[in-house]
Motif scaffolding. Sequence first.
Motif: not given
Length: 344
Positions: A141-169
């Motif tokens: 259910a978070l797929k579109h929301a997380l993809c939108a955060q990945i495309m953000d230009r704030r490094s703190a946001v992109v770093k956190e969404v990257s970390r969250a997805l790595a944790a899930v994997a």
Amino acid sequence: FLSLFFFTLKQHSGRPSLPLDSPSAHMADGDSMSDTLLSPSKASVGRSSLRSRSPSIFRSYSAASGLSDGSAAEAALAVEDVEPIKLSPSEVTMELTERLPLRLESTEMPWGDRVYALQRLTSIVLGGAASHKDFLSSFIALKHALCAQIMDRRSAVVKEVSRALAAVAEAVGPAFEPYADPFVLALMRQNVVTIQVIAESTANCIRLILLHSGAGRALVHRLRDAVKENAHPTTRIRAVEYLQLLLERELERRDDASHSFKSSFEKAACKAASDSVAEVRRGGRRLLVLLAELHPQLVSKFENNLDSATLRAFKEDQVHWHSTADEHRFDFVLPGGASLRECF
């Protein structure tokens, strides 16, 4: 003298101003941070919170030097270490389908709120949420929301969404593979940006997703197609690296995943081995060496199809690989010099 004294006293007792998009800027007197945000903890967000408190695959993400792309507001809100949060299955479902989407559905939401929502997602995953049988069906259910955060230009946001997805994997393992493609493709688009934190965070996330979950046919084909002369050089370098990681993963686990995609790996390897960029050529030859190790029957095909210079370099790399194979497995380096193998 008295005027100067009272002026100085007023300056020191005044409340410091905060960036408008800082989470604390939205709090009234007496409010706590946890009342305002979906924060995983009430810990300070200052630089002291950057200390790593336990071994983690995310240790490399916590460096203060990698937090900001120059914004004073981002520097004021350091990315803190997240702590596991244990929730019941029903609470996990509510978080993933109702609460977190409210914070992440739009990139127009305050960026501090989004950072804390992503940290909470990581905390929930580290707390064992992935063991619940309905986790993935709720997580999607978070797929579109997380993809939108990945495309953000704030490094703190992109770093956190990257970390969250790595944790899930890491938590879900191979079961995450059917859901990974949209995230990996979005992350790849960020590999070429000039903000180093974003480029490195997204690349590390892809590495960890592929390492823990593998890749399906569609993603392997997309990586093969990314090895094109007209693609961005960084895209070609990364695509070859990701294909290499998949083959090394297969070689390490002694499974036969590449049999289904052998032609895609072969085409990508031959194309990359003749690329105009030296780093892509080296990666292409490494793919040829790994393919020859997994599928020895391909060696004669390589001998017939490769030009003499590429073939000579391939054979030299093959000899070198056999003499140092154990030293160079999974030698993709994360920020701070920690290899992937050392991070989990």
